[in-house]
Design an enzyme around this catalytic site. Sequence first.
Site, PDB file in Angstrom:
ATOM      1  N   CYS A   1      31.551  -4.689 -29.450  1.00 38.32           N
ATOM      2  CA  CYS A   1      30.220  -4.317 -29.918  1.00 38.32           C
ATOM      3  C   CYS A   1      29.510  -5.472 -30.618  1.00 38.32           C
ATOM      4  O   CYS A   1      30.093  -6.129 -31.482  1.00 38.32           O
ATOM      5  CB  CYS A   1      30.378  -3.150 -30.882  1.00 38.32           C
ATOM      6  SG  CYS A   1      28.842  -2.645 -31.605  1.00 38.32           S
TER       7      CYS A   1
ATOM      8  N   ARG B   1      22.206   5.435 -22.830  1.00 39.74           N
ATOM      9  CA  ARG B   1      22.841   5.464 -24.140  1.00 39.74           C
ATOM     10  C   ARG B   1      21.915   4.927 -25.230  1.00 39.74           C
ATOM     11  O   ARG B   1      22.137   5.145 -26.410  1.00 39.74           O
ATOM     12  CB  ARG B   1      24.110   4.603 -24.077  1.00 39.74           C
ATOM     13  CG  ARG B   1      25.041   4.716 -25.245  1.00 39.74           C
ATOM     14  CD  ARG B   1      26.345   3.993 -24.917  1.00 39.74           C
ATOM     15  NE  ARG B   1      27.349   4.278 -25.922  1.00 39.74           N
ATOM     16  CZ  ARG B   1      27.582   3.497 -26.974  1.00 39.74           C
ATOM     17  NH1 ARG B   1      26.877   2.402 -27.153  1.00 39.74           N
ATOM     18  NH2 ARG B   1      28.511   3.826 -27.841  1.00 39.74           N
TER      19      ARG B   1
HETATM   20  P1  IMP Z   1      37.040  -0.232 -29.879  1.00 34.69           P
HETATM   21  O1  IMP Z   1      38.081   0.842 -29.907  1.00 34.69           O
HETATM   22  O2  IMP Z   1      37.027  -1.065 -31.121  1.00 34.69           O
HETATM   23  O3  IMP Z   1      37.098  -1.066 -28.637  1.00 34.69           O
HETATM   24  O4  IMP Z   1      35.620   0.523 -29.893  1.00 34.69           O
HETATM   25  C1  IMP Z   1      35.241   1.476 -28.939  1.00 34.69           C
HETATM   26  C2  IMP Z   1      33.916   2.072 -29.329  1.00 34.69           C
HETATM   27  O5  IMP Z   1      32.883   1.083 -29.292  1.00 34.69           O
HETATM   28  C3  IMP Z   1      33.386   3.158 -28.416  1.00 34.69           C
HETATM   29  O6  IMP Z   1      33.977   4.398 -28.634  1.00 34.69           O
HETATM   30  C4  IMP Z   1      31.895   3.167 -28.736  1.00 34.69           C
HETATM   31  O7  IMP Z   1      31.591   3.921 -29.887  1.00 34.69           O
HETATM   32  C5  IMP Z   1      31.627   1.714 -29.045  1.00 34.69           C
HETATM   33  N1  IMP Z   1      30.993   1.011 -27.918  1.00 34.69           N
HETATM   34  C6  IMP Z   1      31.244   1.095 -26.601  1.00 34.69           C
HETATM   35  N2  IMP Z   1      30.485   0.231 -25.894  1.00 34.69           N
HETATM   36  C7  IMP Z   1      29.728  -0.417 -26.785  1.00 34.69           C
HETATM   37  C8  IMP Z   1      28.744  -1.431 -26.677  1.00 34.69           C
HETATM   38  O8  IMP Z   1      28.457  -1.981 -25.610  1.00 34.69           O
HETATM   39  N3  IMP Z   1      28.153  -1.803 -27.839  1.00 34.69           N
HETATM   40  C9  IMP Z   1      28.460  -1.258 -29.029  1.00 34.69           C
HETATM   41  N4  IMP Z   1      29.413  -0.329 -29.189  1.00 34.69           N
HETATM   42  C10 IMP Z   1      30.030   0.085 -28.073  1.00 34.69           C
END
Ligand code: IMP
Length: 500
Positions: free
Chosen positions: A317, A416
């Site tokens: 993100c 989104r």
């Molecule tokens: P991770 O587990 O730290 O990889 O975070 C996953 C979460 O990031 C997802 O459940 C979303 O809430 C968020 N997310 C997914 N795609 C994006 C993006 O492109 N930008 C910002 N947040 C994202």
Amino acid sequence: MAYYYEEASRTFSEYLLVPNLTTKQCTPANVDLKTPISKFKRDEQPEIELNIPFTSAVMQAVSDDRMAVALAQNGGLAFLFGSQSIESQAEMVRKVKGYKAGFVVSRSNLTPDHTLQDVLDLKELNGHSTVAVTEDGTPTGKLLGIVTSRDYRISRDKLDKPVREFMTPFSSLIYGKAGLSLKEANDLIWEHKLNTLPVIDENQRLTHLVFRKDYDRNKEYPNELLDGNKRYRVGAGINTKDYLNRVPALVEAGVDVLVIDSSDGYSEWQADTVKYVKENFNVKIGAGNVVDREGFLYLVQSGADFIKVGIGGGSICITREQKGIGRGQASAVQEVVKARDEYFEETGVYIPICSDGGIVHDYHVTLALAMGADFVMLGRYFARFDESPTKKLKVGGNFVKEYWGEGSNRARNWERYDTGGKQTLLFEEGVDSYVPYAGSLKENLDKTLGKIKSTMCNCGSLSIAELQRKARITLVSATSLVEGGAHDVILKENTSFSAD
Ligand code: IMP
């Protein structure tokens, strides 16, 4: 004048748990990780519970039907990605609800025109020694043969030899007809001494493979997350743009839980979507993401069954860098949990909270739960496993899997975001990356769950609710800045790996 928070916003890495007395009953085997996913009244049972506090992110690179089955087998819930057509998302729901243990969709497929070299490459990549040969090389194409390691000898056969010349052709195959039971499939396997039984439909199209070695493994899931009809539970992500069409199709397909997928959920669009779903369907719906008390109360008042917390902490993100909105994940969880507990005191209604994104170490899950979250949502964690939908590649001698954000150009998920009505992203909020390949979901998850249970015992707690009551948490340092950028992934744009 703007409002200023007095405290800096903090992330999980800044905290540690301080152990409590561990009694003799407090062993990992006695820890119960059941947790609610839908709101419930004091002294009543939640209608839907998870057997472990894990859900998978609403992302193309994480949650398809295969991930949903694997996670439900282990007690959690996947939220199928919403950035696909309504028909294909509903079809994924149907596949999970209709899943029959032991029947797997073929993962290694080639056409008769491929070569022995292609077979060997595929074997190295997927680790499967059985390759289905179909007319178009797809997992559901017309079945023309099967290749196993018994069909070729590397020392004698030339590597450019076409598959058609050494495969076991369809005419020599024993196969099952679609609709047969697992017991019938296993009877055929034993009767004909097979390792693999292909299953075909009336047009000779491959539907599944049944493997001899899977028979015992199918009994290995004591923690399965099942609905009242013994089918796997499955969730699905929706958006605030096409819900009038998407939700009826998903409900019709049998979805158990919906969640609105958005980087910022404190909006009238979300309230409208939640109200529509609650007024028209008997299905659970979560809303978010929010990071404060006001956002929480707003979505709860619109009728949401659970609330998802987190802006900007996801590994892929870049929302915080691009837009300057967000909050350290731990601070966000703490404020929303406080609001949730006060709401429970006042109304007697308990609203489960999901901490979404930014989990880097296994202990972060335990901390999120200790801080009052009821379950977590993970993207990067699950993207690393065999069961995620993305390609496994060999990069610089190491296996990796692809992982990209829903806000990256690659995902093309304009629904989104608030794009001012345009069907395109104005700017990216996510990156395209690799994550280290980590093997099977079950192996990794069992280890993570083992760590969580062990820490819970250190804290003298046999359930998540007990951990939430008893946890003593200390700040350790201020390192939350790391969470603001892309982290713990290998950025594609900075690497010159080849995909061989
Ligand atoms: P991770 O587990 O730290 O990889 O975070 C996953 C979460 O990031 C997802 O459940 C979303 O809430 C968020 N997310 C997914 N795609 C994006 C993006 O492109 N930008 C910002 N947040 C994202």
